[in-house]
Design a protein around this motif. Structure first.
Motif, PDB file in Angstrom:
ATOM      1  N   LEU A 107      -7.067 -34.578 -24.251  1.00 27.99           N
ATOM      2  CA  LEU A 107      -8.186 -33.881 -24.886  1.00 27.99           C
ATOM      3  C   LEU A 107      -7.712 -32.657 -25.663  1.00 27.99           C
ATOM      4  O   LEU A 107      -8.194 -32.375 -26.760  1.00 27.99           O
ATOM      5  CB  LEU A 107      -9.226 -33.469 -23.838  1.00 27.99           C
ATOM      6  N   MET A 108      -6.743 -31.943 -25.088  1.00 28.65           N
ATOM      7  CA  MET A 108      -6.202 -30.768 -25.792  1.00 28.65           C
ATOM      8  C   MET A 108      -5.445 -31.187 -27.046  1.00 28.65           C
ATOM      9  O   MET A 108      -5.526 -30.515 -28.079  1.00 28.65           O
ATOM     10  CB  MET A 108      -5.306 -29.956 -24.866  1.00 28.65           C
ATOM     11  N   ALA A 109      -4.729 -32.300 -26.978  1.00 28.30           N
ATOM     12  CA  ALA A 109      -4.007 -32.791 -28.155  1.00 28.30           C
ATOM     13  C   ALA A 109      -4.986 -33.210 -29.251  1.00 28.30           C
ATOM     14  O   ALA A 109      -4.752 -32.947 -30.437  1.00 28.30           O
ATOM     15  CB  ALA A 109      -3.108 -33.957 -27.771  1.00 28.30           C
ATOM     16  N   ILE A 110      -6.089 -33.835 -28.867  1.00 29.56           N
ATOM     17  CA  ILE A 110      -7.111 -34.193 -29.848  1.00 29.56           C
ATOM     18  C   ILE A 110      -7.691 -32.924 -30.476  1.00 29.56           C
ATOM     19  O   ILE A 110      -7.898 -32.854 -31.685  1.00 29.56           O
ATOM     20  CB  ILE A 110      -8.218 -35.057 -29.203  1.00 29.56           C
ATOM     21  N   GLY A 111      -7.934 -31.921 -29.657  1.00 32.72           N
ATOM     22  CA  GLY A 111      -8.437 -30.648 -30.173  1.00 32.72           C
ATOM     23  C   GLY A 111      -7.472 -30.007 -31.149  1.00 32.72           C
ATOM     24  O   GLY A 111      -7.870 -29.405 -32.151  1.00 32.72           O
ATOM     25  N   TRP A 112      -6.186 -30.140 -30.864  1.00 27.30           N
ATOM     26  CA  TRP A 112      -5.169 -29.581 -31.749  1.00 27.30           C
ATOM     27  C   TRP A 112      -5.151 -30.339 -33.081  1.00 27.30           C
ATOM     28  O   TRP A 112      -5.042 -29.741 -34.143  1.00 27.30           O
ATOM     29  CB  TRP A 112      -3.803 -29.674 -31.085  1.00 27.30           C
ATOM     30  N   ALA A 113      -5.254 -31.663 -33.003  1.00 24.85           N
ATOM     31  CA  ALA A 113      -5.216 -32.485 -34.213  1.00 24.85           C
ATOM     32  C   ALA A 113      -6.463 -32.292 -35.076  1.00 24.85           C
ATOM     33  O   ALA A 113      -6.404 -32.456 -36.292  1.00 24.85           O
ATOM     34  CB  ALA A 113      -5.063 -33.954 -33.836  1.00 24.85           C
ATOM     35  N   THR A 114      -7.567 -31.946 -34.460  1.00 25.10           N
ATOM     36  CA  THR A 114      -8.820 -31.767 -35.190  1.00 25.10           C
ATOM     37  C   THR A 114      -9.183 -30.293 -35.308  1.00 25.10           C
ATOM     38  O   THR A 114     -10.359 -29.944 -35.411  1.00 25.10           O
ATOM     39  CB  THR A 114      -9.954 -32.532 -34.483  1.00 25.10           C
TER      40      THR A 114
END
Length: 172
Positions: A107-114
């Motif tokens: 979830l944190m990686a998705i937040g970083w990518a978006t």
């Protein structure tokens, strides 16, 4: 069997601490705007903006910012609360902890990518044209660190549970 604080393992305490500390990072900067490549007029106008428009906490960012620390706290509470029940522990609590921690990292990686999706397309185009970059704040880095600590400790707890299981089978 009643709950006893003294029977909570160091791994379980560390898992809860990682979640609570990650929750504390929600008040740190998670999204930061910087005017590095902009001309002097844009930089001056940028510096005149209120801090809340330039630096955003997780609360003012997106769900991928504030949701993962809450998931990590819930995992930590579950591990501390249910870790003493042998049947739950041997039925896969450490594995559930690992999966939950990995989901938090995802979830944190998705937040970083978006990261720049906090702004709509017109705002992103304006920021690009002005030479303003959307970047990660210290809260994202520290929150990710605590999530990774939870993953590592969950792996140690899985190994400990496996050793406990082998030891109990030998005693039979």
């Amino acid at each position: 069997m009643a709950f006893s604080i003294t029977r909570v393992t160091w791994r379980e305490w560390l898992g809860l601490a990682a979640g609570l500390l990650a929750l504390g990072t929600l008040f740190l900067p998670w999204t930061v705007l910087t005017a590095g490549a902009a001309d002097a007029d844009v930089q001056n106008a940028f510096q005149a903006l209120p801090r809340g428009d330039v630096v955003r906490s997780a609360w003012n960012s997106d769900p991928f910012s504030w949701l993962p620390p809450f998931v990590l706290v819930l995992i930590g509470l579950a591990v501390v609360g249910l870790g003493q029940i042998r049947k739950v522990r041997m039925s896969g609590l450490p594995q559930l902890w690992l999966v939950g921690s990995l989901a938090t990292v995802l979830l944190m990686a998705i937040g970083w990518a978006t990261l720049d999706w906090v702004f709509d397309s017109d705002q992103r185009a304006f920021l690009d044209a002005a030479g303003i970059a959307v970047g990660a704040g210290v809260g994202r880095y520290v929150g990710l660190l605590f999530a990774l600590v939870s993953v590592v400790v969950a792996i140690f707890d899985m190994r400990a549970a496996r050793a406990e299981s082998r030891a109990s089978r030998r005693r039979r």
